[in-house]
Design an enzyme around this catalytic site. Sequence first.
Site, PDB file in Angstrom:
ATOM      1  N   THR A 103      16.470   1.214 -37.746  1.00 14.10           N
ATOM      2  CA  THR A 103      16.050  -0.127 -37.353  1.00 14.10           C
ATOM      3  C   THR A 103      14.886   0.055 -36.384  1.00 14.10           C
ATOM      4  OG1 THR A 103      18.309  -0.935 -37.550  1.00 14.10           O
ATOM      5  CG2 THR A 103      16.749  -2.323 -36.341  1.00 14.10           C
ATOM      6  N   LYS A 178      15.818  -7.350 -41.017  1.00 15.43           N
ATOM      7  CA  LYS A 178      16.818  -6.748 -40.127  1.00 15.43           C
ATOM      8  C   LYS A 178      16.804  -7.441 -38.750  1.00 15.43           C
ATOM      9  CE  LYS A 178      19.753  -3.771 -38.349  1.00 15.43           C
ATOM     10  NZ  LYS A 178      21.145  -3.594 -38.687  1.00 15.43           N
TER      11      LYS A 178
HETATM   12  P1  NAP Z   1      22.885   8.027 -33.901  1.00 16.29           P
HETATM   13  O1  NAP Z   1      24.313   8.392 -34.146  1.00 16.29           O
HETATM   14  O2  NAP Z   1      22.307   8.230 -32.556  1.00 16.29           O
HETATM   15  O3  NAP Z   1      22.004   8.764 -35.006  1.00 16.29           O
HETATM   16  C1  NAP Z   1      20.646   9.004 -34.884  1.00 16.29           C
HETATM   17  C2  NAP Z   1      20.438  10.478 -35.138  1.00 16.29           C
HETATM   18  O4  NAP Z   1      19.035  10.718 -35.214  1.00 16.29           O
HETATM   19  C3  NAP Z   1      21.011  11.334 -34.020  1.00 16.29           C
HETATM   20  O5  NAP Z   1      21.865  12.316 -34.551  1.00 16.29           O
HETATM   21  C4  NAP Z   1      19.779  11.925 -33.379  1.00 16.29           C
HETATM   22  O6  NAP Z   1      19.901  13.240 -32.913  1.00 16.29           O
HETATM   23  C5  NAP Z   1      18.787  11.917 -34.519  1.00 16.29           C
HETATM   24  N1  NAP Z   1      17.414  11.904 -34.004  1.00 16.29           N
HETATM   25  C6  NAP Z   1      16.854  11.053 -33.130  1.00 16.29           C
HETATM   26  N2  NAP Z   1      15.586  11.380 -32.897  1.00 16.29           N
HETATM   27  C7  NAP Z   1      15.346  12.465 -33.659  1.00 16.29           C
HETATM   28  C8  NAP Z   1      14.212  13.276 -33.849  1.00 16.29           C
HETATM   29  N3  NAP Z   1      13.074  13.014 -33.214  1.00 16.29           N
HETATM   30  N4  NAP Z   1      14.320  14.319 -34.695  1.00 16.29           N
HETATM   31  C9  NAP Z   1      15.475  14.571 -35.331  1.00 16.29           C
HETATM   32  N5  NAP Z   1      16.589  13.851 -35.192  1.00 16.29           N
HETATM   33  C10 NAP Z   1      16.512  12.806 -34.358  1.00 16.29           C
HETATM   34  O7  NAP Z   1      22.679   6.480 -34.268  1.00 16.29           O
HETATM   35  P2  NAP Z   1      23.193   5.640 -35.532  1.00 16.29           P
HETATM   36  O8  NAP Z   1      24.288   4.757 -35.095  1.00 16.29           O
HETATM   37  O9  NAP Z   1      23.387   6.527 -36.693  1.00 16.29           O
HETATM   38  O10 NAP Z   1      21.918   4.685 -35.744  1.00 16.29           O
HETATM   39  C11 NAP Z   1      20.716   5.169 -36.319  1.00 16.29           C
HETATM   40  C12 NAP Z   1      19.764   3.997 -36.515  1.00 16.29           C
HETATM   41  O11 NAP Z   1      20.379   3.046 -37.382  1.00 16.29           O
HETATM   42  C13 NAP Z   1      19.398   3.240 -35.243  1.00 16.29           C
HETATM   43  O12 NAP Z   1      18.076   2.789 -35.321  1.00 16.29           O
HETATM   44  C14 NAP Z   1      20.358   2.062 -35.257  1.00 16.29           C
HETATM   45  O13 NAP Z   1      19.846   0.963 -34.541  1.00 16.29           O
HETATM   46  C15 NAP Z   1      20.454   1.789 -36.741  1.00 16.29           C
HETATM   47  N6  NAP Z   1      21.700   1.151 -37.205  1.00 16.29           N
HETATM   48  C16 NAP Z   1      22.918   1.545 -36.728  1.00 16.29           C
HETATM   49  C17 NAP Z   1      24.061   0.925 -37.214  1.00 16.29           C
HETATM   50  C18 NAP Z   1      25.436   1.302 -36.705  1.00 16.29           C
HETATM   51  O14 NAP Z   1      26.378   0.500 -36.878  1.00 16.29           O
HETATM   52  N7  NAP Z   1      25.637   2.464 -36.111  1.00 16.29           N
HETATM   53  C19 NAP Z   1      23.978  -0.077 -38.174  1.00 16.29           C
HETATM   54  C20 NAP Z   1      22.728  -0.413 -38.672  1.00 16.29           C
HETATM   55  C21 NAP Z   1      21.598   0.196 -38.180  1.00 16.29           C
HETATM   56  P3  NAP Z   1      20.842  13.645 -31.684  1.00 16.29           P
HETATM   57  O15 NAP Z   1      22.129  13.963 -32.356  1.00 16.29           O
HETATM   58  O16 NAP Z   1      20.190  14.813 -31.059  1.00 16.29           O
HETATM   59  O17 NAP Z   1      20.921  12.446 -30.776  1.00 16.29           O
END
Ligand code: NAP
Length: 298
Positions: A103, A178
């Site tokens: 997002t 979104k």
């Molecule tokens: P998350 O668990 O923090 O997953 C993001 C992953 O991306 C983490 O493992 C992070 O690494 C990795 N990352 C971040 N920057 C990076 C980089 N520069 N290089 C390589 N890896 C990198 O978050 P999530 O809940 O999956 O959400 C991900 C996205 O989807 C966000 O934008 C969120 O707003 C969106 N979203 C989430 C949901 C939900 O319900 N969770 C629903 C819809 C949309 P690290 O492990 O080192 O932190």
Amino acid sequence: MSQRKVIRMQLGFIGTGVMGAAIAKNLMAAGYAMTVYNRTKSKADALIAAGATWAENPAEVARQSDVVLTMVGFPADVEQVYFGENGIFASLKPGKTVIDMTTSQPKLAAKIADYAAAHGFHALDAPVSGGDIGAKKASLTIMVGGDDATYDAMQPLFKVIGHQVNHFGPAGTGQHAKMANQIMIAGTMTGLTEMLLYTKAAGLDPQKVLSTLSSGGADNWSMDNYVPRILKGDYTPGFFARHFLKDLRIALSEADAMGLDLVATAQAKRLYEVMVDVKGLGDQGTQGLINTYESKPI
Ligand code: NAP
């Protein structure tokens, strides 16, 4: 009889966190070969154990993939994995496709699409809703921006991970859809929080109120999914509060640029600022908003 050549897309996935790991797992289960990279390698361990190939950086993923999917945290992370040193665009081959499911900002989606078009790549923005549960169950709602031909070509992938896929128009429109979703969720999250506080103050049984509201006009996804977690004292993410605050900031910035004054969404943003920036609870799920209120959580 002529032999038909079976072509399997080689996929890459960058960002194997809560959402990305579950989405990548479902794509692998559908038979796609997968190369993965994540900032913290341990979060890709389960995928590697299931047969994914580890790459040392986004450029390495891009080198090995026909389609690279990204689902990182913030717009700055998206910038880094696409345009940074050892980023995707350092090694992606012409004709290949990138799909950003983070997002993120509509203008960043447009920047990626413009760069892609200028270098012979294809690009879609494809943020999702449906949460951690939707990612695991492959029942996501996917909001897509980008050109028609790329959207059509990527349908087989979207069908594996989602139930509902809608194309809104050119690059950035998936992110705008979104943002519309997040503006709606701002209302359901503040609504369910204050509903619970009121229920407690009135001395009602919250389980009974929840099942009653679920069968009436107040029913909504946030209440059905997050109130049971709050009633168990479970504030683990789900959906990180710090990510939701990021979304509200993007939505309000876009609204501002359109000349809109979204007062209720702005108030929700202020409440999440208290939770994340003042109380330091950004690693809780969005349901932790209740922990910022003076009255004790249920
Ligand atoms: P998350 O668990 O923090 O997953 C993001 C992953 O991306 C983490 O493992 C992070 O690494 C990795 N990352 C971040 N920057 C990076 C980089 N520069 N290089 C390589 N890896 C990198 O978050 P999530 O809940 O999956 O959400 C991900 C996205 O989807 C966000 O934008 C969120 O707003 C969106 N979203 C989430 C949901 C939900 O319900 N969770 C629903 C819809 C949309 P690290 O492990 O080192 O932190």
